[in-house]
Write a protein that holds these residues in place. Structure first.
Motif: not given
Length: 408
Positions: A106-110, A113-119, A291-299
């Motif tokens: 889940l950390h890796a997925r975030l 996707e975050l890097a791709a979204f922000c360019g 970072l706790a998984p819940a925070a990763v999943g929420g973000a």
């Protein structure tokens, strides 16, 4: 007790304190070592700078203009379900540092996707935006390097400069020529650090001009985009995207997951080689629990929701401008916002505290910034322009702030 019927976290009986041993009982008790705290406390109260914690209930009746929940996603049902699902699948905690057991798929997925979204090419998720700034500043500098830091930077950037043991020059606020002058003549590693949107007044840094000043000297540029992500740029992709600097090889940015994305945590985004360097050298990453998984999943859920509903970013900016225009029309000294922070000046620390308290009594929660949180020594109310505020709530907020304003 059934597994799905956990006791209330607020009403469990606290454990009894440990019994005194013979050794501790015979030792004379003395608090003299901390008597200086009483002197410091009295000085804070005299100056009107005392702070207290105020726990909020789960369902506060207050209209919220104090939090950093810019897009109104912290309690969005889709986001909270994402957080809960992550906790159920991955556990309540990360169980260790990211380099041991604290990295999940889940950390890796975030990060992807975050890097791709922000360019940007790559991203690294940490336990807070504060930790992300410490990681970026300390890992990209060293003793003998030069850091040029904007005078209005957030405390986490300032602390990163202190921990880096590099030589730090403080440049005039939002002044690219001051940065250029400070970099001129330096031979060696150099880094300019700045907020994208400054958290006190809500004004934006002149990023293209800062990048030009850095490039003329061969220096890197580090931008804390905590208050830009989700508000600035195409669909909320951030201030670096808006400035045309996203993905550049000499630019690194940090973001927080606790503002527009309604969760918790932080991240560093930049070239892949920079991120790999942080994994190997940044102490606030290496030695911190993931970072706790819940925070990763929420973000991650919030990020996907923002990608699907980009109009939330535009609405936050619209609300900010409306707040500013209506408050200044009423005669208050509000600073024109460049993002979603609206600052309203107060005559003194004491009057700012009273003003915030009067707003709260009238049903409105607002931020109250006083020294030492403000670099210019001017106390103010700090308002959050949330994308989910209705027109009626905006009317209520403006009316309350104006009605409770202190005499100048």
């Amino acid at each position: 007790m059934p597994q799905d019927s956990a006791p209330s976290l607020l009403h469990d009986t606290p454990p009894a304190p440990p019994a005194e041993t013979a050794a501790t009982a015979s030792r004379p008790a003395s608090g003299a070592a901390f008597d200086w705290i009483d002197t410091a406390r009295a000085a804070r109260h005299r100056a009107g700078l005392a702070r207290t914690l105020r726990p909020r209930p789960a369902d506060s009746p207050l209209l919220d203009l104090a939090s950093n929940d810019y897009l109104g996603l912290a309690r969005h049902p889709e986001v909270t379900r994402g957080a809960a699902a992550a906790a159920h699948r991955w556990g309540a905690g990360a169980t260790g540092s990211r380099l041991v057991t604290g990295s999940t798929e889940l950390h890796a997925r975030l990060e992807e996707e975050l890097a791709a979204f922000c360019g940007f090419e790559a991203a690294l998720v940490l336990s807070s935006g504060y930790a992300a700034n410490l990681a970026a500043v300390t890992a990209l500098t060293a003793p003998g390097a030069l850091i040029v830091s904007d005078a209005g930077n957030h405390a986490s950037l300032i602390d990163g400069c202190r921990l880096s043991r590099a030589r730090t020059e403080v440049a005039r606020h939002a002044d690219p020529e001051a940065v250029r002058a400070a970099l001129t003549g330096h031979d060696g590693r150099a880094l300019a650090v700045t907020d994208s949107v400054f958290s006190v007044d809500g004004d934006a840094a002149p990023l293209p001009a800062l990048a030009a000043a850095c490039r003329a000297a061969g220096a890197g540029l580090l931008v804390d985009d905590a208050h830009g992500l989700g508000v600035l740029g195409d669909g909320g992709r951030g201030a670096l995207w808006a400035a045309g600097l996203a993905g550049d090889g000499d630019v690194v940015t940090t973001v927080t997951l606790s503002k527009s994305l309604g969760s918790q945590g932080g991240a560093v985004l930049g070239p892949a080689r920079v991120i790999e360097h942080l994994v190997n050298t940044a102490r606030s990453f290496i030695f911190d629990t993931g970072l706790a998984p819940a925070a990763v999943g929420g973000a991650l859920t919030a990020l996907r929701l923002l990608r699907r509903e980009p109009q939330r970013a535009a609405r936050a900016g619209q609300v900010a401008r409306e707040l500013h225009d209506r408050l200044t029309a009423a005669g208050l000294a509000a600073v024109r916002p460049d993002a979603a922070v609206v600052s309203v000046r107060a005559p003194s620390p004491e009057s700012a505290v009273r003003w915030a308290a009067d707003c709260r009594a009238a049903g409105l929660a607002v931020g109250c910034f006083r020294p030492p949180s403000v670099p210019d020594g001017i106390s103010r109310l700090r308002l959050t322009a949330r994308a989910d505020l209705t027109d009626a709530q905006l009317d209520t907020a403006v009316g309350t702030i104006v009605a409770t304003a202190p005499a100048t």
